[in-house]
Enzyme design. Structure first.
Site, PDB file in Angstrom:
ATOM      1  N   ASP A  64      -5.213   2.177   6.897  1.00  9.41           N
ATOM      2  CA  ASP A  64      -3.914   2.239   6.203  1.00  9.41           C
ATOM      3  C   ASP A  64      -3.635   0.915   5.514  1.00  9.41           C
ATOM      4  OD1 ASP A  64      -1.100   2.450   5.519  1.00  9.41           O
ATOM      5  OD2 ASP A  64      -1.014   4.127   6.911  1.00  9.41           O
ATOM      6  N   SER A  69       2.530   6.124   2.486  1.00  6.36           N
ATOM      7  CA  SER A  69       1.476   6.624   3.378  1.00  6.36           C
ATOM      8  C   SER A  69       1.567   8.132   3.588  1.00  6.36           C
ATOM      9  CB  SER A  69       1.536   5.916   4.729  1.00  6.36           C
ATOM     10  OG  SER A  69       1.111   4.588   4.593  1.00  6.36           O
ATOM     11  N   THR A  95       0.402   9.045   8.672  1.00 10.40           N
ATOM     12  CA  THR A  95      -0.979   9.450   8.350  1.00 10.40           C
ATOM     13  C   THR A  95      -1.488  10.562   9.273  1.00 10.40           C
ATOM     14  OG1 THR A  95      -1.353   7.223   7.515  1.00 10.40           O
ATOM     15  CG2 THR A  95      -3.289   8.606   7.803  1.00 10.40           C
ATOM     16  N   ASP A 117      -1.822  -1.943   7.398  1.00 13.02           N
ATOM     17  CA  ASP A 117      -0.646  -1.782   6.537  1.00 13.02           C
ATOM     18  C   ASP A 117       0.561  -2.558   7.053  1.00 13.02           C
ATOM     19  OD1 ASP A 117       0.974  -0.231   4.489  1.00 13.02           O
ATOM     20  OD2 ASP A 117       1.921   0.464   6.333  1.00 13.02           O
ATOM     21  N   ASP A 134      -5.354   4.649   2.175  1.00 14.87           N
ATOM     22  CA  ASP A 134      -4.359   5.495   1.517  1.00 14.87           C
ATOM     23  C   ASP A 134      -3.754   4.782   0.308  1.00 14.87           C
ATOM     24  OD1 ASP A 134      -3.269   3.673   3.297  1.00 14.87           O
ATOM     25  OD2 ASP A 134      -1.844   5.076   4.191  1.00 14.87           O
TER      26      ASP A 134
HETATM   27 ZN   LIG Z   1       2.949   0.998   4.352  1.00 14.23          ZN
END
Ligand SMILES: [Zn+2]
Length: 445
Positions: A33, A81, A134, A265, A307
């Site tokens: 991510d 995401s 996700t 992320d 992503d």
């Molecule tokens: Zn994010």
């Protein structure tokens, strides 16, 4: 005559080969991510063995096959995401925030759904709460990714062939599964799921179905975890449990496994490079485990991608043509933790700073940080912590030459990684929806 018999023999051998279809491949799909191109590039420098003259290749270098665009279907360019996960899970573009629904808000099936309908074993392992965007896009349907309780409910309530969709769920998120209004853990146990709530007990999970929720919400960041390679360890467990050979007394079923290095992320949103690199190390370790598994079980398709990218990370910043990986390697905690420890140690903060970062600050920088810490108004706790956190990050970025352009996501293409016999199917430039469409071709009755 002999030739004729040989001819017949080879014909019948050929027919036998056609009659017995190849076993259906296992599919492992992994998301990093927020893992844009700068993250894998920085990680190559971060993991470099400084004892050798060359810059060692990474597992990302070994498996790189293509690039994917990531834009959502709501006239924007930059995805979140949820929309990206829906695209990756189902091959359908949607709007930011959407979990498993299309632009008309109708539920759409994911590749996990399809695998399940075809009788595959299914699993997910992630380092966020398991009902985060996700993984959720592979299992649930919601107009908003923030409907955490409803998404958790769907993990139990949505059934395919009378059973919950996922045989193995590993990650964080107890607070969404054990609630005042509903105890989903008890309900899963009533359906025969084995439950564990401590990562140390992974080995105690001996069979499917199983549920492991190892933290209240997201798991501890890798940089501060007692097990920094927690995704790698969960992946080992998942492969052990899903592997057809382990399914004793049943006919071998292929599996679909979804993995996410979820917190790259989160570190990107925080603009925290040391945090991000330690999450990358866990992702790389996980990919190495998968590589070894595919080598032993060649009838397995492995694809990984991101992503989107997060933070606008750059290797080099402010005119500096360099990036000092050693500065990043020496940072021992995330910036908010460093800030809290500095504030707690008050006049002794310099010793703590050395232990946690090893960065030698200039005199004026020391004075600035000293003023923040020693004159902190303790009634204003969290504000002070965030001010010191910002200062800590500024120094780590300055001394490592790390740059950031945003606290949000960015819209550049992301890399596609694949390993195994069919890695060529994912070559080249494509859209994120194409990855899902190509993977779903491998799902067979
Ligand atoms: Zn994010």
């Amino acid at each position: 005559m002999q030739k004729f018999i040989l001819g017949l023999l080879s014909l019948s051998l050929c027919a036998a080969a056609i009659a017995a279809p190849a076993p259906r491949p296992n599919i492992i799909f992994m998301v990093g991510d927020g893992m844009g191109v700068a993250y894998t590039g920085a990680y190559r420098l971060y993991q470099d063995n400084i004892a050798t003259p060359e810059l060692e290749k990474t597992v990302f270098d070994e498996m790189l096959v293509g690039m994917a665009s990531t834009y959502p279907d709501d006239h924007g360019v930059v995805t979140d995401s949820a929309a990206a996960a829906t695209a990756l899970a189902s091959g359908v573009k949607t709007f930011n925030g959407a979990i498993g629904v299309n632009s008309q808000h109708s539920p759409i099936p994911s590749m996990l759904d399809k695998a399940r309908e075809l009788g595959y074993l299914t699993g997910i392992a992630v380092t966020c709460q398991v009902n985060h965007a996700t993984p959720a896009a592979f299992i649930a349907h919601a107009d908003s990714r923030h409907s955490y309780d409803s998404i958790a409910d769907q993990y139990l309530d949505l059934r395919i062939n009378g059973k919950p969709k996922v045989d193995l769920i590993l990650g964080g998120g107890r607070e969404y599964f054990i609630r005042k209004d509903r105890n989903l853990v008890k309900e899963f146990e009533a359906l025969g799921y084995h439950y564990q709530d401590d990562l140390k007990n992974l080995a105690k999970i001996k069979k499917l179905p199983a549920l492991g929720l190892f933290s209240k919400a997201g798991m501890d960041p890798a940089l501060e975890s007692s097990n920094p390679l927690r995704l790698a360890e969960m992946t080992e467990t998942a492969l052990r449990l899903l592997q057809p050979e382990m399914q004793k007394n049943t006919t071998a079923k292929p599996f679909f496994l979804m993995l996410e290095a979820s917190q790259i992320d989160w570190c990107g949103h925080a603009n925290d490079i040391a945090c991000a690199m330690s999450e990358m190390r866990d992702m790389a370790a996980t990919m190495k485990i998968i590589k070894a598994f595919v080598d032993k079980n060649p009838n397995t398709i492995f694809v990984a991608t991101a992503d989107h990218s997060t933070g606008g990370l750059s290797i080099g910043a402010k005119g500096q043509y360099q990036w000092n990986a050693s500065v990043v390697r020496n940072v021992k905690a995330t910036a908010p933790t460093i800030a809290r420890k500095l504030l707690a140690s008050k006049n002794n903060w310099k010793t703590e700073w050395q232990t946690l970062t090893q960065i030698k600050l200039a005199d004026d920088e020391q004075k600035a940080l000293d003023a923040f810490i020693t004159q902190a108004d303790e009634s204003n706790g969290e504000v002070i912590v965030s001010q010191v956190t910002a200062q800590v990050l500024a120094y780590i970025d300055k001394y490592s030459s790390t740059g950031w352009t945003t606290k949000g996501h960015t819209g550049e293409d992301v890399q596609i990684f694949s390993y195994g016999n069919d890695h060529g199917s994912f070559n080249g430039a494509m859209d994120n929806t194409d990855i899902a469409k190509k993977l779903m071709v491998y799902l067979k009755p």
